[in-house]
Design an enzyme around this catalytic site. Structure first.
Site, PDB file in Angstrom:
ATOM      1  N   ASP B  25       0.846  -1.193   0.000  1.00 28.30           N
ATOM      2  CA  ASP B  25       0.000   0.000   0.000  1.00 28.30           C
ATOM      3  C   ASP B  25       0.879   1.240   0.000  1.00 28.30           C
ATOM      4  O   ASP B  25       1.801   1.343   0.831  1.00 28.30           O
ATOM      5  CB  ASP B  25      -0.853   0.055   1.277  1.00 28.30           C
ATOM      6  CG  ASP B  25      -2.106  -0.802   1.175  1.00 28.30           C
ATOM      7  OD1 ASP B  25      -2.301  -1.461   0.141  1.00 28.30           O
ATOM      8  OD2 ASP B  25      -2.887  -0.808   2.150  1.00 28.30           O
ATOM      9  N   LYS B  82      -8.131   0.625  -5.359  1.00 25.28           N
ATOM     10  CA  LYS B  82      -9.332   0.047  -4.752  1.00 25.28           C
ATOM     11  C   LYS B  82     -10.596   0.782  -5.174  1.00 25.28           C
ATOM     12  O   LYS B  82     -10.617   2.003  -5.260  1.00 25.28           O
ATOM     13  CB  LYS B  82      -9.234   0.147  -3.220  1.00 25.28           C
ATOM     14  CG  LYS B  82      -8.209  -0.780  -2.581  1.00 25.28           C
ATOM     15  CD  LYS B  82      -8.220  -0.578  -1.072  1.00 25.28           C
ATOM     16  CE  LYS B  82      -7.029  -1.210  -0.380  1.00 25.28           C
ATOM     17  NZ  LYS B  82      -7.048  -2.668  -0.354  1.00 25.28           N
ATOM     18  N   SER B 237      -0.784  -1.165   5.956  1.00 27.82           N
ATOM     19  CA  SER B 237      -0.264  -0.185   6.903  1.00 27.82           C
ATOM     20  C   SER B 237       1.080  -0.613   7.483  1.00 27.82           C
ATOM     21  O   SER B 237       1.838   0.225   7.972  1.00 27.82           O
ATOM     22  CB  SER B 237      -1.276   0.002   8.034  1.00 27.82           C
ATOM     23  OG  SER B 237      -2.591  -0.007   7.511  1.00 27.82           O
TER      24      SER B 237
END
Lengths: 192, 295
Positions: B25, B82, B237
């Site tokens: 991410d 996304k 994360s």
């Protein structure tokens, strides 16, 4: 006959499944010691930057260069980029094969495609006249070949998608994603 | 020469190229470059990592196209983005941006509480989350070309990722030992298309590539998921919420390749700095959990 498959990242298990299907023993190569006793090496599709960085981190660059001096290596897609002398950007390469490649030459994933190719060398070697159904995934092209490298296959517009230089083989597409084992058999003949 | 794009083989094929890799991410082009430099096989472009979505609350939507384009221009590796569950217009927009993969993700707020996107309608491939075999095969039935077992995103707690990977892989093992005449009743029980149940049994694995996601924060977490039998990992994360993202990212990439080599895992786990703080899921109220989104 035992073939190694570079297993740093990518679709190495698809190559292993294909080799098993045609009765060839294979093993995964992640460290220099794993190159021992192999007759040839396949470098799979994947991300060439990832594969290159892992090869540097685990001391595989020089052992692979040494391997390629006497034994056969085949790179599919990312593997072909890694095999080349020039990828037109700064990333780790084996610099074994006298070709220049251009990454993602067809565009983004939505431009990935399948197509039938007429490959004379493959027809001669395998005695089968059927076209070769090739799968291109965010594929590179071989922009140019030099020295002893020769073109095995090009698209109708002239863009090169397969090349060979003695015991080194590069394809932009993925024979391991098909059920057609002719390219694997072609490579095995190079390993003998 | 006739060429065909958007076939299931090329959609599924890109996921096959990601195998054995780490998808990270990232929220800025600079982070995307760090991820690529660390050896990520792809990046997920988004405005907020799941830990921040959790902390800030509100409705989480598709990211700003400007941000996604910026990230796409920064790297040579595939870029994913996304969209909300069931939000097929967000998916159309992402496809027009020529994103390489769309994640129809429970991390964003669902747009439809009954239906997912009919993914066969798109040229761009989709990845979806699953908690069990039935959910995985329903998504593949809708056209998903890649799966990820769900974890509890943004927590740094790997327990849910383990639970769901074990569930999916365990159900496949059970399926393989089942006599053929029981497959229809099994398909009915898990709510999955019969043909895909049969295909999964014949293959001994899901018909598409299956990564693990959610709560992976250390090289050991990544190797754990690989040893359990997934094809690769998503790290959300866990990287950019840690003390030294570049180092941790590179360590997780190495751990994913050498997932069975404990000596290498020990080496790459040294001196990584602070991991993300993390939240213990066993103390989390049910309403805060997001893995349950998806039908």
């Amino acid at each position: 006959m035992k073939i190694g498959v570079l297993a740093l990242q990518g679709d190495f298990s698809e190559h292993i499944v294909m080799l098993r299907r045609i009765g060839i023993e294979s093993s995964e190569v992640r460290l220099p010691a794993h190159l021992e006793g192999l007759n040839g090496l396949i470098m799979p599709g994947g991300e060439s930057t990832t594969i290159g960085k892992l090869a540097v981190a685990f001391g595989l660059i020089e052992p692979l260069r040494e391997f390629g001096k006497s034994r056969a290596i085949w790179g599919t897609c990312a593997g072909a980029i890694f095999l080349s002398k020039d990828a037109k950007r700064d990333q780790p390469l084996l610099s074994l094969m006298d070709i220049t490649v251009e990454r993602n030459a067809f565009g983004a994933q939505v431009d990935s495609f399948e197509a039938d190719l007429e490959i004379d060398a493959l027809k001669e070697a395998t005695g089968s006249n059927n076209p070769y159904h090739a799968v291109f995934i965010r594929a590179p092209i071989i922009e140019s070949v030099r020295g002893a490298a020769r073109v095995l296959s090009a698209l109708p517009d002239g863009r090169i998608v397969a090349a060979q230089e003695n015991k080194l083989l590069a394809t932009s597409f993925h024979p391991e994603l098909t059920n057609d084992s002719r390219f694997h058999e072609y490579f095995l003949a190079m390993c003998r | 020469m006739e060429t065909t794009t958007g076939t299931f083989a090329v959609k599924k094929g890109l996921a096959q190229m990601l195998k054995g890799g780490v998808i990270m991410d990232v929220v800025t082009p600079a982070q995307a470059k760090i991820a690529e430099e660390a050896g990520a096989c792809a990046v997920m472009a988004l405005e907020r990592v799941p830990a921040d979505i959790r902390a800030q609350g509100g409705v989480a939507r598709m990211s700003d196209p400007e941000l996604i384009i910026g990230i796409k221009e920064a790297v040579s590796i595939p870029v994913m983005a996304k969209c909300r569950i069931g939000h097929f217009v967000e998916a159309q927009i992402l496809e027009s941006l020529k994103i390489d993969y769309i994640d129809e993700s429970e991390v964003l707020t669902p747009a439809d509480e009954e239906h997912h996107i009919l993914k066969h309608n798109f040229t761009v491939p989709f990845v979806c989350g699953c908690r069990n075999l039935g959910e995985a095969l329903r998504r593949i039935g809708e056209g998903a070309a890649m799966m990820r077992t769900k974890g509890e995103a943004g927590t740094g707690d790997v327990v849910e990722a383990v639970r769901h990977a074990r569930t999916v892989l365990g159900e496949i093992r059970r399926l393989q030992n089942m006599p053929e005449e029981e497959l229809m009743a099994f398909a009915k029980t898990i709510g999955a298309p019969y043909e895909l149940v049969k295909e999964t049994r014949d293959l001994g694995r899901l018909p598409v590539v299956n990564f693990a996601a959610g709560g992976i924060a250390t090289p050991a977490d990544a190797a754990l998921m690989m040893q359990l039998g997934v094809d690769g990992v998503f790290v959300g994360s866990g990287i950019f919420k840690s003390g030294d993202p570049a180092k941790r990212a590179a360590a997780i990439v190495k751990a994913t390749t050498h997932f069975r080599d404990a000596a290498i895992l020990a080496e790459v786990s040294k001196n990584l700095g602070e991991p993300m703080v993390g939240r213990n899921i066993s103390q989390m109220p049910e309403g805060e959990k997001i893995a349950g989104r998806g039908w």
